[in-house]
Structures are given as C-alpha cells and as structure tokens.
Design a protein around this motif. Sequence first.
Motif, PDB file in Angstrom:
ATOM      1  N   UNK A 102     -63.538  86.803-135.108  1.00  0.00           N
ATOM      2  CA  UNK A 102     -62.558  86.760-136.198  1.00  0.00           C
ATOM      3  C   UNK A 102     -63.263  86.950-137.546  1.00  0.00           C
ATOM      4  N   UNK A 103     -64.390  87.666-137.525  1.00  0.00           N
ATOM      5  CA  UNK A 103     -65.166  87.984-138.730  1.00  0.00           C
ATOM      6  C   UNK A 103     -65.567  86.756-139.528  1.00  0.00           C
ATOM      7  N   UNK A 104     -65.795  85.651-138.831  1.00  0.00           N
ATOM      8  CA  UNK A 104     -66.303  84.469-139.524  1.00  0.00           C
ATOM      9  C   UNK A 104     -65.237  83.516-140.012  1.00  0.00           C
ATOM     10  N   UNK A 105     -63.996  83.933-139.948  1.00  0.00           N
ATOM     11  CA  UNK A 105     -62.933  83.024-140.391  1.00  0.00           C
ATOM     12  C   UNK A 105     -62.672  81.927-139.364  1.00  0.00           C
ATOM     13  N   UNK A 106     -62.116  80.846-139.835  1.00  0.00           N
ATOM     14  CA  UNK A 106     -61.620  79.804-138.931  1.00  0.00           C
ATOM     15  C   UNK A 106     -60.585  80.492-138.025  1.00  0.00           C
ATOM     16  N   UNK A 107     -60.807  80.521-136.700  1.00  0.00           N
ATOM     17  CA  UNK A 107     -59.912  81.295-135.838  1.00  0.00           C
ATOM     18  C   UNK A 107     -58.496  80.724-135.760  1.00  0.00           C
ATOM     19  N   UNK A 108     -57.518  81.624-135.711  1.00  0.00           N
ATOM     20  CA  UNK A 108     -56.148  81.173-135.501  1.00  0.00           C
ATOM     21  C   UNK A 108     -56.011  80.744-134.039  1.00  0.00           C
ATOM     22  N   UNK A 109     -54.991  79.948-133.782  1.00  0.00           N
ATOM     23  CA  UNK A 109     -54.869  79.258-132.492  1.00  0.00           C
ATOM     24  C   UNK A 109     -54.926  80.203-131.286  1.00  0.00           C
ATOM     25  N   UNK A 110     -54.266  81.373-131.377  1.00  0.00           N
ATOM     26  CA  UNK A 110     -54.207  82.242-130.188  1.00  0.00           C
ATOM     27  C   UNK A 110     -55.575  82.795-129.778  1.00  0.00           C
TER      28      UNK A 110
END
Length: 301
Positions: A102-110
């Motif tokens: 996710x390119x370093x972002x806090x991943x979304x739940x899915x």
Amino acid sequence: MDMKQINEHCYYFSSSVNIGYVHEGDQGLIIDAGIDQSAIRKVVRQLEDHHLPITHLFITHAHADHYGGASYLRKKYGVKIIAPEMESAILNYPILEPIYMFSGNEPIEELRNKFLEGPPIDVDEVVKEGRFLEDNFDLELIATPGHSYYQLCVATHGVLFAADTYFGKKEIEKHKIPYITCATKTIESLNKLLDYSFNGAVPGHGEYEENYKETVRYNIEYHRKLLHMIYEIVQASSTNISHEELVREMCVKRKVKADQLSMFLLFRTAVTSYLTYWIYRGDIVHSIQQFRWVFHIKEEG
Ligand SMILES: [Zn+2]
C-alpha cells in the motif's frame, strides 16, 4: 495434499503451495507452512501417520501462503523456527506486507487478508546464505532474491527446495504476470540455480522434477518476454507514458484478472519490477511531469 517421497530423507506435500520435509533420525524439518492452519494440519496428520518427527520449521520467505500455518505449528509442536534475515522481520510484523503493498500507508481493512498477512511468528534463528550444519541437519542455503527480498532455497541430499525462485510451467502461465519485486535479481537468481546440479528440485508452486533446469530456463525466457513487452509499450507511446497507464496496458495485454485492490497491487508491484529493470540499465528514463510519474526510452548518443 499428497505426500510424495523423493528419496530416503526428502519428501514434499504437493498442493497449490508445496510444503517440503527433511527427515534426519529423530528430527524432522518442515519447509514452509502453507497458507493457514488447515493446510499445515493436512501435512502433520500424514507425518504422524508415518511416525515421522516434527521438530524444525524453515520459512523460505515471508509470503503469507508460505508461513500462514507456522503459528499453529509452533503452538502445537514447539518447532524451532529458522528464517532468512529481513524476511524474519516481516514474519515478526506481518503487517509490513500490506504496508509495503500500500506504498507505505496504513493499510485499509480489505488489505489485511490472509493472502497478504498471516499470524505473526517469532523466529528462533535468523540465517543467511551458506552451509547450515546444526542439530541433525546439513543444509545448503542458497540466496535467491527477486521474488522476495532475502528468499533462501534449501538444498540437501541432492534435492533443491527452490521456494518461489521459479514456478512450474503451468503455474507461471497461470499467473500471467508473476509476482516479483525485482526482475534483475529474479533473472540473476534463476541463472544462479543453473550453476548448481541437484538430482531434482521442487518449486513452491509446481511439481518435483529431475529435469528442473529446463523449467528454470523456461522461467528466464518468460521474464524476458515480459521485460520486452514493457519496453515495447514505452517505445510505442508517442508521449511520456505514466506509471498508471503502463500498469494498465500490461494488465490488459496479459489479460490478467484484478478486480480487487490486493490483486491489483500485486500486479502493480510486478509490472514495476519489469520497469525498474530498464531504469537500472539506463535504457528507460523517468521523471515527474505535472504530478505524474512518467517514462520514455533513452535517446541514443
Ligand atoms: Zn512467494
């Protein structure tokens, strides 16, 4: 999950994700743990039926389909867990895979699904390439980065447990754009395997073959074909092509199915791996134009 014996010491459990096994006296080493508890339970049930010991677990690389069953194995059998450097950090903090996808972002739940993130495990022994002479085992660990950063193959008694360094022919065709993190290292690792001679090899996905070198060469050709496709797409675009457009064109050309974000991100990483091959070589150059990451072929001279 069919148990197949390769020689006096080596076995593998044939499935969509293979699991290896090495027997040495009163000790037994499982190589990779499948995607979840149910996968590894099918393995341990058969080992128990054959009165084979379960004492060690080697994880070749930190992809959830190879370590998802590890936490169960640890709880149930207290196995000693061995894994490569850096991969072991991901095994410790498995959220790192959804994070990097996710390119370093806090991943979304899915993105926090069992295909990208398995239960965390504590690794007992972090290893590097070289001879592993410990307890009853005498293993040769071979570094094959490219599919994953610090992936290690395990060779013993003339058998190569090749992890995801190469795929069976059918399996690589099925993937259409196989998941890799670096095309340059992927091809180097495949060539490296050709320098060794084993009686046979079992890949993470595919069947055991004595004539595995032919399949390894097939993999090299397959990656080369995709590398040229990328180059041709960039060459054919009259203006600078953006990263987003390049990923789209490759996915259309290869007719992949990516209707979910996690599938799409896996393809995006793989396509970027073929692209960076040309950037490392200096044949494709990149820049940021109007807030788009764009590419063109380097002009001669
Ligand atoms: Zn993998």
